[in-house]
Write a protein that holds these residues in place. Structure first.
Motif: not given
Ligand SMILES: [Zn+2]
Length: 244
Positions: A89-97
């Motif tokens: 989830a943390y990686i997904e949030d970084i990528l989406e940002s």
């Protein structure tokens, strides 16, 4: 030119993105025991790799994610584990940002083999939601030719290849005095032990050597960095040519 997001002012960042930089390198690792190299080996290598190649692939560098999904080495001193669902989830949030900030090509430079599945899922899902194109690079795969030419070793976790990379980045981080042959284990499909019975896990028995020559280590890291640069360039060209 400064390419590290954490050192850029937000207006400088905007200028770079508006000026045509559309690729971000995101180094990701884990904190776990690594023989005679630091606990942060898996993030030290991709961070150095990002700095080495950023200009050539015209990318900016996102702050590294040092924590990851350690499993086999949990219990060894200093090792830290993030739950797979938290990590993903943390990686997904970084990528989406990053995608939201205008970066179209998101290249994760991973340094740790124990989180490949979660990273692939995160890249695919964040890419689909954001419209960004995502690429996972794991430098230690398909480089047997480089290992053979530059190191004459097969490598492994904290093996000759990872140790050579750390030597190339900063030799003072490698502690040959701390080597203990009893800490060397071998990759085997015939057993799984938790924790792994050693913080060095190599592919081939007898393949360990402390005689790591500095110029060989630098030659190895250079060759791996060139291979990674070629892969990124080729993938981005392919994306563009395919109209995706
Ligand atoms: Zn490692």
């Amino acid at each position: 030119m400064e390419r590290r997001i954490s050192n850029l002012n937000h207006l400088e960042f905007r200028k770079l993105v508006e000026g045509g930089i559309d690729t971000a390198l995101i180094p990701v690792g884990t904190i776990e025991a690594h023989g005679i190299t630091p606990l942060g080996t898996d993030v030290i290598i991709p961070e150095a790799m990002a700095e080495r190649i950023a200009a050539e692939v015209n990318a900016i560098i996102a702050p590294a994610v040092p924590y990851g999904i350690t499993r086999g080495l949990v219990g060894h001193p200093g090792t830290i584990r993030i739950r797979p669902e938290t990590f993903k989830a943390y990686i997904e949030d970084i990528l989406e940002s990053l995608a939201g900030a205008g970066l179209r090509n998101l290249v994760v430079l991973n340094g740790h083999g124990g989180q490949t599945t979660e990273l692939k899922d995160a890249l695919f899902e964040a890419g689909r939601r954001s419209g960004a194109r995502t690429l996972l690079i794991e430098w230690w795969y398909d480089i047997d030719d480089i290992r053979e030419t530059e190191l004459e070793r097969t490598g492994g976790h904290a093996g000759a290849d990872e140790t050579a990379c750390v030597m190339a980045v900063e030799p003072s981080l490698v502690k040959p005095d701390l080597f203990d042959e009893k800490q060397v284990a071998f990759f085997s499909r015939s057993y799984s032990a938790y924790p792994v019975p050693g913080s060095i896990v190599i592919y081939t028995e007898g393949d360990w050597s402390l005689n790591l020559d500095q110029s060989k280590c630098e030659g190895f890291f250079d060759a791996v960095a060139r291979r990674v640069t070629e892969t990124i360039t080729k993938v981005i060209e392919g994306w563009t040519a395919s109209g995706v």
